[in-house]
Motif scaffolding. Structure first.
Motif, PDB file in Angstrom:
ATOM      1  N   PRO A  55       0.839  -1.207   0.000  1.00 20.68           N
ATOM      2  CA  PRO A  55       0.000   0.000   0.000  1.00 20.68           C
ATOM      3  C   PRO A  55       0.877   1.260   0.000  1.00 20.68           C
ATOM      4  O   PRO A  55       1.864   1.343   0.733  1.00 20.68           O
ATOM      5  N   PHE A  56       0.526   2.225  -0.830  1.00 17.68           N
ATOM      6  CA  PHE A  56       1.291   3.468  -0.883  1.00 17.68           C
ATOM      7  C   PHE A  56       0.423   4.602  -1.429  1.00 17.68           C
ATOM      8  O   PHE A  56      -0.573   4.375  -2.118  1.00 17.68           O
ATOM      9  N   LEU A 126       4.574   6.813   1.769  1.00 19.54           N
ATOM     10  CA  LEU A 126       4.512   7.850   0.746  1.00 19.54           C
ATOM     11  C   LEU A 126       5.690   7.658  -0.196  1.00 19.54           C
ATOM     12  O   LEU A 126       6.845   7.643   0.244  1.00 19.54           O
ATOM     13  N   GLN A 127       5.411   7.502  -1.482  1.00 21.52           N
ATOM     14  CA  GLN A 127       6.463   7.287  -2.473  1.00 21.52           C
ATOM     15  C   GLN A 127       6.590   8.502  -3.380  1.00 21.52           C
ATOM     16  O   GLN A 127       5.594   9.074  -3.819  1.00 21.52           O
ATOM     17  N   VAL A 128       7.839   8.879  -3.651  1.00 20.58           N
ATOM     18  CA  VAL A 128       8.141   9.940  -4.614  1.00 20.58           C
ATOM     19  C   VAL A 128       8.820   9.293  -5.814  1.00 20.58           C
ATOM     20  O   VAL A 128       9.841   8.619  -5.665  1.00 20.58           O
ATOM     21  N   HIS A 129       8.250   9.484  -6.983  1.00 23.13           N
ATOM     22  CA  HIS A 129       8.858   9.000  -8.221  1.00 23.13           C
ATOM     23  C   HIS A 129       9.203  10.226  -9.070  1.00 23.13           C
ATOM     24  O   HIS A 129       8.413  11.165  -9.170  1.00 23.13           O
ATOM     25  N   GLY A 130      10.387  10.184  -9.707  1.00 20.10           N
ATOM     26  CA  GLY A 130      10.782  11.342 -10.517  1.00 20.10           C
ATOM     27  C   GLY A 130      10.831  12.598  -9.658  1.00 20.10           C
ATOM     28  O   GLY A 130      11.438  12.623  -8.601  1.00 20.10           O
ATOM     29  N   SER A 131      10.197  13.678 -10.163  1.00 13.10           N
ATOM     30  CA  SER A 131       9.983  14.902  -9.369  1.00 13.10           C
ATOM     31  C   SER A 131      11.300  15.525  -8.913  1.00 13.10           C
ATOM     32  O   SER A 131      11.516  15.796  -7.732  1.00 13.10           O
ATOM     33  N   ALA A 132      12.191  15.792  -9.874  1.00 15.76           N
ATOM     34  CA  ALA A 132      13.534  16.278  -9.565  1.00 15.76           C
ATOM     35  C   ALA A 132      13.512  17.569  -8.745  1.00 15.76           C
ATOM     36  O   ALA A 132      14.257  17.697  -7.765  1.00 15.76           O
TER      37      ALA A 132
END
Length: 203
Positions: A55-56, A126-132
């Motif tokens: 779950p995220f 909580l996941q962060v993908h990309g988002s430089a």
């Protein structure tokens, strides 16, 4: 308390810009977009499946949100698309965009405070993908609990880096690692306090 985890693709020289294609981010006349595509294999699929198999919710910068929102709602039955579509997407933006992808929430203007408050709530990781650009803010304010770094065997010379100029020095602890058949090193790191220095010089 919710953990904030970044899932980031990097070149050997630390660039995270536009790994999936030239259309993702051409800022600074970056012309190497898509540098990760030819290194994908079954092992990478398995690791990403494990990441998406818990779950995220997502914390995303506006550019990454737009890229995801243009693709994943169209593949809702895909095993990768279903969890992304069902997750709550918390979006950081300097403007007031219409967020049409289901379960999308605009973060307050004070992004560090908004993310800190979000972490203090109950819920999935909580996941962060990309988002430089967003990651620079999160790193600067010490909000990341775990870095999942995929280091690809390529060098591009210029581009947006995960650990950009001005980052606060610190130590990281390696808690898991594996290597794909194409040479991608996948490491999981957690912050481990201040940077400690020494010297090999003879006294």
């Amino acid at each position: 308390m919710r953990r904030l985890i970044t899932n980031t693709f990097l070149t050997l020289d630390g660039v995270m810009q536009a790994p999936g294609g030239p259309e993702e981010d051409a800022d600074g006349a970056f012309d190497h977009g898509g540098w990760s595509v030819n290194f994908w294999d079954d092992h990478a699929n398995q690791v990403m499946g494990k990441t998406m198999g818990v779950p995220f919710d997502l914390v995303l910068g506006r550019r990454t949100y737009d890229i995801f929102a243009a693709h994943w709602p169209r593949v809702s039955d895909d095993e990768g698309g279903k969890p992304l579509n069902e997750a709550t997407k918390y979006v950081a933006s300097r403007h007031r965009p219409a967020l049409d992808w289901q379960n999308s929430v605009l973060l307050d203007d004070d992004v560090p405070a908004a993310v800190a408050a979000l972490k203090a709530t109950d819920g999935p990781e909580l996941q962060v993908h990309g988002s430089a650009d967003l990651l620079q803010t999160l790193i600067r304010h010490g909000l990341i609990d775990e870095y999942r770094l995929w280091t690809f065997p390529v060098v591009v010379g210029t581009g947006k880096r995960l650990f950009a100029d001005g980052v606060v020095p610190g130590a990281l602890e390696l808690v898991d690692s594996s290597v794909s058949t194409t040479g991608v090193v996948i490491g999981t790191y957690r912050p481990a306090g201040a940077l400690t220095v020494g010297s090999f010089a003879l006294e």
